[in-house]
Design an enzyme around this catalytic site. Sequence first.
Site, PDB file in Angstrom:
ATOM      1  CB  SER A 127      58.044  90.681 -15.438  1.00 47.61           C
ATOM      2  OG  SER A 127      59.297  90.715 -15.059  1.00 47.61           O
ATOM      3  CE1 TYR A 152      57.689  93.882 -10.530  1.00 50.87           C
ATOM      4  CE2 TYR A 152      59.576  92.478 -11.571  1.00 50.87           C
ATOM      5  CZ  TYR A 152      58.351  93.247 -11.777  1.00 50.87           C
ATOM      6  OH  TYR A 152      57.997  93.829 -12.812  1.00 50.87           O
ATOM      7  CE  LYS A 156      54.460  92.706 -12.327  1.00 44.16           C
ATOM      8  NZ  LYS A 156      53.375  93.532 -12.678  1.00 44.16           N
TER       9      LYS A 156
END
Length: 338
Positions: A127, A152, A156
């Site tokens: 991402s 989040y 990643k």
Amino acid sequence: MANGKILVTGGTGYIGSHTVVDLIENGFEVVSADNYQNSKASVLDGIEAITGVRVVNHTIDLADPVATARLFEDTAFDGAIHFAAHKSVGESVKQPLAYFRNNLNSLLNVIDGLQSQGSSNLVFSSSCSVYGNADELPVTEQTPRKEAESPYARTKQMGEDMLYDYCAAHPDFAAILLRYFNPAGAHPSGKIGEDASNAASNLVPVITEVGAGKRERMTVFGTDYPTRDGSCVRDYIHVADLAHAHTLALQYLIEGKASENPALFNLGIGEGLTVLEAIEAFERVAGQSLNYERGPRRPGDVVAVYADRSKASRELGWQPQYGVDDIMRTAWAWEQKR
Ligand code: WQD
């Protein structure tokens, strides 16, 4: 002629389902593994309507090592694309452990599974959020990753690191990290789109839900950022363009073209759009005004991020076909059909 059998984890999810279609259209055989935690089985009907192929989905939790190992015992794969993950920035701030548990365990289990059958070729969904609040824009693959702004984003970064360490120890295992910017829009056929079971939190589905009257209004999270109109800047990439990049990435891996391992690519269109500009694009395409209010900043958001995509274009031969109006048009058509 089949190009090979590919495991697509999260194959009924938003980007996963569009990628399954693109892989099939390019001669790959696809097996999906998805527990429908944030998708619906009816997506398989949409994929079949487009491709004529009924994809088999294994309804397993990839964070479960036993269930995942069994999947790899039963089927030999020529490669895997690992989409399955939790993906809501805001939710991750509130439930960090759920994000670490799910996103990291599933990646570990998929690597273990490929290794157990001597397979290689893993495409990992990373991402743009790994760049954090980058010092330079657009970000290139050389732009240093900065502090993650959300759990989040940290999952990643940690997933990427896991693959850097793993590939260093196992140079015969080939991996690609694809850093997605902001995927949006729906398949031009109108047969698949974002059909999450969790409430939409990403900008474009929120906009189309307000447009369709499913929500009364939306909030623009922050209008006091140092950007041209005060709202955050993102790089919205059509999901069908993003899907095709996965097919190109797999072919690149399978043909052994990568000169680095893992190979790293930004997948964005290369233009920054503010939240208010995205709303204007919707209003233009849909021919109606949107009910929105200006609200406070959302925790975990970066101010601005957009891609330099020249590496993906040069090395993968990837050329996005769609712009922001196409994104809004296909997303709006999908919303009205849903
Ligand atoms: C976009 C902009 C919001 C909703 C993350 C990941 C990315 C990708 C998508 C996986 C932000 C603003 C949003 C709303 C708003 N990951 N917004 N009102 O957080 O940039 O990206 O999700 O799928 O890798 O990093 O995406 O769509 O949530 O937000 O103003 O109701 O829209 O603040 O500026 P984000 P998003």
